[in-house]
Scaffold this active site. Structure first.
Site, short mmCIF file in Angstrom:
data_model
loop_
_atom_site.label_atom_id
_atom_site.label_comp_id
_atom_site.label_asym_id
_atom_site.label_seq_id
_atom_site.Cartn_x
_atom_site.Cartn_y
_atom_site.Cartn_z
N GLU A 149 -5.88 -5.27 3.37
CA GLU A 149 -5.89 -6.40 2.43
C GLU A 149 -7.06 -6.29 1.46
O GLU A 149 -7.69 -7.28 1.09
CB GLU A 149 -5.94 -7.74 3.18
CG GLU A 149 -4.63 -8.10 3.84
CD GLU A 149 -3.43 -7.88 2.91
OE1 GLU A 149 -3.44 -8.40 1.79
OE2 GLU A 149 -2.49 -7.19 3.32
N THR A 170 0.82 -1.21 0.00
CA THR A 170 0.00 0.00 0.00
C THR A 170 0.86 1.26 0.00
O THR A 170 1.87 1.34 0.71
CB THR A 170 -0.92 0.00 1.23
OG1 THR A 170 -1.81 -1.12 1.15
CG2 THR A 170 -1.74 1.27 1.32
N GLY A 211 2.81 -2.97 8.20
CA GLY A 211 2.99 -3.41 9.58
C GLY A 211 4.41 -3.87 9.86
O GLY A 211 5.11 -4.35 8.96
#
Length: 675
Positions: free
Chosen positions: A437, A154, A193
């Site tokens: 996701e 992303t 993350g």
């Protein structure tokens, strides 16, 4: 004391002193809670393993969640890293393999309290997209946490639209290297993350350029930080993106790359290769880059969405039988709030949804395992169906679960607003899953595109993939049910969902085709139909869930009492969906107004049937008090006592009140001479 007694003791904190309102509920169960737990776990042996893992973890003070709700972002992050490192050592000590059942149960027990969650995605990405040589090099290092990986897809300006990603990887033939750049601010990797303060490496998705030609998105392993002093690698700018609604421990980061060079071998090359002379070779379909996302979608439904929904149901149901309020009968005692039909109507459909999603996960895993195995063998025929199925199901389950947890939270009144209830954290975690996701609307449109394509395949007389086979065999007709009991027939409500899904897909496709034939450009026609297409994809996904719940019941027909209560839940899940979307079923002409009244009557009757088993049904999820981390959802039902005890632990109750000295004291002193 026997080991089994020790293990059972760690499951909950209920000694002999159980709230009598909760104790009464358990004594009237119509089925064996233990047997249902075994079924949910996939067998009694799995239940034993899970409970043993829970007991080991909960007996170790390193994994304590005490005072978690009072911790800062930095404290949550540090604690998550500490526990993740410690867990790795603990697993080695216990002989628990990383690919064994214990690993899964560790994450069920600790979940949000651990760092390195996306590190697991990093490894799965290498396992799915890397060559055997790349797997042999990187995965052992990652398994031992000698390196920590992130998944950088992303961007600040792009998320679900992979083709729009702006990060570039240019192949330099002279040096046999890729040069990576994030050429402008919107290309900066964002939300990844384990990246902000932790990762040493990342799988970075970038547009591949060779001799000026773009070959689309490809994955590259990039070193982000030094293994010696953790400083950013040359050309790398990396950091934390700041506070979020939840996941304070998750270490989401940003990443900018400026002329970062990596060796040619760092492009994951199982399905795409760049030869030393710059020649590009692809095996299979470009959609293979969706494989990791498919893997993770299945993973988050199983390990995050479903458990969080189950926890919320457990907390809300238990609280609803120890909370008494108002009188059902004038002059009588205050009633359990779960005895009110309005409370049952809020909570029991959410319990039914949790069970529906549990059996859905079993089905998803079967389909995924088959598709993944074929993909690894270089067969890609199942990939489009797998992508469409997981896209729709991910959107459906996260949308329904986040709404369900909010219902549970509100059903607990003011106490549900307290972090100490555990419900706000579950809600904000699930809300996030509607975006990461794959943003849900985008995913549903991808599912819709597949469905419209399948309708075209039907007209061409070709066979359809199994999950959409109904599109070729639908028969028009109205529902034949007359009495309210008729709507408890799975054939009746499954057919209703099938009819709705088909009609909504067909209507959207007809409108789309009509616009195109009238001269509207295809992209504009698609946009003008997009709301109908999203609703059609949701209807399709809903049918899949209902059909799968019905099929799951057939597999446990020897368990009479359990099958009976699960049949009630299946009926409730199906009828709740019809009642909630009655307009759809009326609009397509499948149900009449009179029949809609019978559906509602049957639906309300089910609430009364299921109510006596509400507590046993959530007890069967078998979450320990430590798993739930809820003051109002504990096994012994002493909600008020725990709320008070936990509230007293707030640091604000033990700090000097500087606000009083600086601002309030001067005001209050004015009253001394007047009172």
């Amino acid at each position: 004391m026997a080991l089994w007694d020790v293990i059972k003791g760690f499951q909950n904190s209920a000694g002999p002193d159980v709230n009598p309102d909760l104790d009464t509920e358990r004594k009237t169960a119509s089925f064996s809670v233990e047997r249902l737990t075994n079924i949910l776990d996939g067998g009694a042996e799995n239940t034993q393993i899970r409970r043993k893992v829970n007991a080991v973890l909960q007996s170790d003070p390193e994994f304590s969640r005490e005072n978690q709700y009072f911790q800062s972002q930095n404290e949550r992050y540090e604690g998550a890293v500490r526990r993740a490192v410690y867990l790795s050592k603990k697993m080695d000590e216990m002989g628990w393999a990383i690919d064994g059942p214990e690993n899964k149960y560790c994450y069920r027990a600790l979940g949000d309290d651990l760092a390195f969650v996306v590190h697991g995605v990093f490894m799965k990405c290498i396992l799915g997209l890397g060559t055997d040589e790349q797997i042999a090099k990187w995965v052992p290092l990652a398994e031992k946490h000698y390196i920590v990986g992130s998944y950088a897809q992303t961007e600040l300006g792009h998320g679900s639209f992979l083709r729009g990603l702006e990060t570039m990887a240019i192949f330099d033939v002279t040096t046999q290297e890729f040069i990576l750049n994030t050429p402008k601010i919107s290309a900066m990797k964002w939300w990844s993350g384990d990246l902000g303060r932790t990762a040493t490496h990342a799988v970075v998705f970038a547009q591949l350029y060779i001799k000026g030609k773009c070959y689309g998105i490809h994955p590259f392993i990039v070193q982000i930080r030094s293994l010696q002093d953790h400083s950013p690698a040359p050309g790398v700018t990396v950091g934390d993106i700041g506070p979020k609604m939840n996941f304070a421990q998750a270490d989401n980061g940003y990443l900018m790359l400026e002329n970062v060079r990596i060796p040619k071998e760092n492009m994951l090359s199982r399905f795409s290769q760049v030869l030393s002379d710059g020649q590009y070779i692809r095996q299979g379909t470009e959609k293979i880059n969706y494989l990791t996302m498919v893997v993770f979608r299945v993973h988050i439904i199983q390990t995050e969405v479903l458990p969080n929904l189950m926890k919320a149901c457990t907390i809300a149901i238990r609280y609803s039988v120890v909370r008494r309020q108002s009188e059902l009968k004038s002059g009588g005692p205050e009633s359990k709030i779960l005895d009110y039909q309005t409370q049952q109507q809020k909570l029991l459909p959410q319990v039914a949804t949790a069970y529906a999603f549990h059996f859905l996960c079993d089905y998803l895993q079967e389909v995924f395992d088959r598709g993944y195995a074929e993909t690894k063998e270089g067969k890609f025929d199942l990939l489009p169906e797998l992508h469409a199925l997981t896209s729709g199901i991910k959107a459906f389950t996260t949308d329904y679960s986040s709404a369900a947890v909010e219902v549970c939270r509100r059903a607990c009144g003011g106490h549900g607003y307290s972090l100490l209830s555990g419900l706000p954290s579950l809600y904000t975690a699930l809300v996030a899953s509607c975006t990461y996701e794959g943003e849900n609307t985008v995913l549903l449109l991808q599912t819709a595109r597949f469905l419209v394509k399948c309708l075209g395949i039907v007209k061409a007389g070709q066979p359809l993939p199994s999950s959409v086979a109904y599109l070729s065999s639908i028969s028009s007709g109205k529902c034949g049910a007359q009495e309210k009991r008729d709507f408890l027939n799975p054939d009746v409500y499954t057919e209703a969902y099938k009819q709705r899904a088909f009609r909504m897909v067909e209507n959207a496709a007809i409108k789309l085709q009509s616009l195109i034939q009238s001269g509207t450009p295809q992209h504009e026609a698609w946009n003008l139909c997009s709301v109908q297409l999203v609703l059609a994809a949701m209807a399709h996904s809903h049918y899949i869930v209902v059909q799968n719940f019905v099929n799951a019941l057939e597999k446990i027909e020897t368990e009479f009492n359990i099958q009976k209560v699960l049949k009630h839940l299946c009926d409730l899940f199906a009828l709740h969906g019809i009642v909630s979307s009655m307009g759809d079923f009326l609009q397509i002409g499948h149900l009449s107004e009179k029949q809609s009244d019978r559906v509602i009557e049957s639906y309300l009757d089910l609430l009364d049937l299921i109510r006596p088993d509400a507590v046993p049904l959530v007890d069967a999820f078998d979450f320990s008090d430590a798993n739930l981390n809820s003051a109002i959802g504990c096994y012994d039902g002493h909600a008020y006592e725990r709320l008070f005890e936990w509230a007293k632990k707030s640091p604000t109750n033990n700090q000097d009140n500087q606000t009083f000295e600086k601002y309030l004291k001067p005001l209050f002193q004015n009253a001394l001479s007047k009172l």
